[in-house]
Design an enzyme around this catalytic site. Structure first.
Site, PDB file in Angstrom:
ATOM      1  N   HIS A 169      -2.625   1.307   6.791  1.00 31.44           N
ATOM      2  CA  HIS A 169      -2.976   1.197   5.381  1.00 31.44           C
ATOM      3  C   HIS A 169      -3.188   2.594   4.815  1.00 31.44           C
ATOM      4  CE1 HIS A 169      -4.250  -0.899   1.794  1.00 31.44           C
ATOM      5  NE2 HIS A 169      -5.286  -0.077   1.697  1.00 31.44           N
ATOM      6  N   HIS A 206      -5.894   1.879  -4.226  1.00 28.90           N
ATOM      7  CA  HIS A 206      -4.946   1.352  -3.247  1.00 28.90           C
ATOM      8  C   HIS A 206      -4.527  -0.056  -3.636  1.00 28.90           C
ATOM      9  CE1 HIS A 206      -8.051  -1.043  -0.654  1.00 28.90           C
ATOM     10  NE2 HIS A 206      -8.556  -0.823  -1.841  1.00 28.90           N
ATOM     11  N   CYS A 240       0.817  -1.220   0.000  1.00 28.17           N
ATOM     12  CA  CYS A 240       0.000   0.000   0.000  1.00 28.17           C
ATOM     13  C   CYS A 240       0.851   1.272   0.000  1.00 28.17           C
ATOM     14  CB  CYS A 240      -0.992  -0.018   1.164  1.00 28.17           C
ATOM     15  SG  CYS A 240      -0.249   0.135   2.814  1.00 28.17           S
TER      16      CYS A 240
END
Length: 344
Positions: A308, A320, A260
């Site tokens: 994240h 993402h 990520c």
């Protein structure tokens, strides 16, 4: 990571509250066999979502470990650079001392040939000039020039000793950091292996449904998404869009695979902006804005620990790298609790 598939209400005004549910049916006995924790007498269809929930939890833990790995690896790289610089300073310091001692030796040789060496100069060339200088009662035996030369040599030797000590400390820190990298790597691999075993314990139909739900639904409607906050934000978003469909690879920064934060670092790198390596650091890489004011190109961090991160695409969507098995894709911004929005 896996929890990216669960929709959670954001604590920020304007969060996308849409929900997505992957309907899975799996016998609790299968989950229990993989987890080794089935209660006695459990019914075959008891809590059919348990397997999915456990996989989601393992994926989230794996991403937390991935970000810890990235942080440790980044620190190891920094220490390697610092150690190389310090070692170079040590080498140059030793070279300087050698030249200074050589110059003093030439003076001593000339004095010897002319009828004898000044005792003070002999002391300068000894292995312990510090001890000589500390004897204040003998300073009057030195000429002004020799006193200056000896003082300079003393300072250079002290600096060299300090640099050598610093190099040894950094070398020890580097070894600790290397061990931390390996520890986090093993943690990631353990979590991912357990998640895969759990997925394999599902009946094939349910497993296929789970993995179909992990592939996203393609490009959403971004008409009227609004303008990016800057040209660099627009360029970063365009780069992220060009990575759609690339696989999630933990610890990777592209261009063939990403985790990520690696996707965010790469995307902004294409726009000429250097971002830190981890999602925790990236959330502080610019100005914090409310989610209700998010513009395309802003960074959206998730979870109280910011484990994240994605890039806002507009119309309530982010791009993402979700988790292993799920490629870079669009998802609703409210897929998990949002912890911050950062305008770079």
């Amino acid at each position: 990571m896996g929890s990216h598939r669960r929709i959670a209400q954001s604590g920020h005004v304007g969060a996308d509250r849409s929900t997505r549910v992957a309907v899975l049916t799996v016998a609790a006995a299968s989950a229990a066999a993989a987890l080794g924790a089935a209660p006695a007498g459990a019914a075959p269809q008891d809590k059919p979502a348990d397997t999915k929930a456990e996989v989601d939890r393992l994926y989230e833990q794996a991403e937390q470990a991935t970000e810890a790995y990235n942080k440790a690896d980044e620190r190891a790289d920094r220490l390697r650079e610092e150690l190389a610089t310090t070692q170079d300073q040590v080498a140059r310091g030793q070279e300087r001392i050698n030249k200074m001692r050589q110059a003093l030796g030439m003076v001593a040789g000339a004095q010897y040939r002319s009828g004898g060496m000044d005792p003070s100069l002999a002391l300068m060339l000894s292995s312990d000039p510090d001890g000589y200088l500390d004897r204040a009662s003998t300073l009057d035996r030195l000429s002004a020039r020799h006193a200056g030369d000896l003082s300079e040599l003393q300072g250079a030797q002290r600096d060299l000793a300090q640099k050598r000590s610093e190099a040894q400390r950094k070398l020890a820190d580097l070894e600790k950091s290397r061990k931390a990298v390996q520890q986090h790597k093993r943690s990631v691999e353990t979590k991912l292996a357990k998640a895969r075993r759990l997925l394999n314990s599902m009946p094939s139909a349910e497993r296929d449904a789970y993995e179909r739900a992990s592939r996203g639904t393609g490009r959403p409607d971004l008409s009227g998404a609004g303008a990016a906050s800057s040209s660099r934000a627009a360029a970063a978003l365009a780069a992220a869009q060009s990575a759609l469909g690339k696989p999630y690879v933990w610890g990777a920064t592209g261009p063939s695979g990403f985790d990520c934060s690696g996707l965010m670092q790469w995307s902004y790198g294409q726009a000429g902006v250097g971002l830190p390596r981890t999602s925790q650091a990236q959330r502080y890489a610019g100005q914090q804005v409310p989610l209700s004011a998010a513009q395309p190109g802003d960074l959206v961090a998730y979870g109280s620990d910011a484990h994240h991160i994605g890039i806002y695409a507009g119309n309530g969507q982010v791009i993402h790298a979700p988790y292993p098995g799920a490629p870079v894709r669009y998802d609703p911004v409210g897929m998990m609790p949002v912890s911050s929005v950062t305008r770079v």
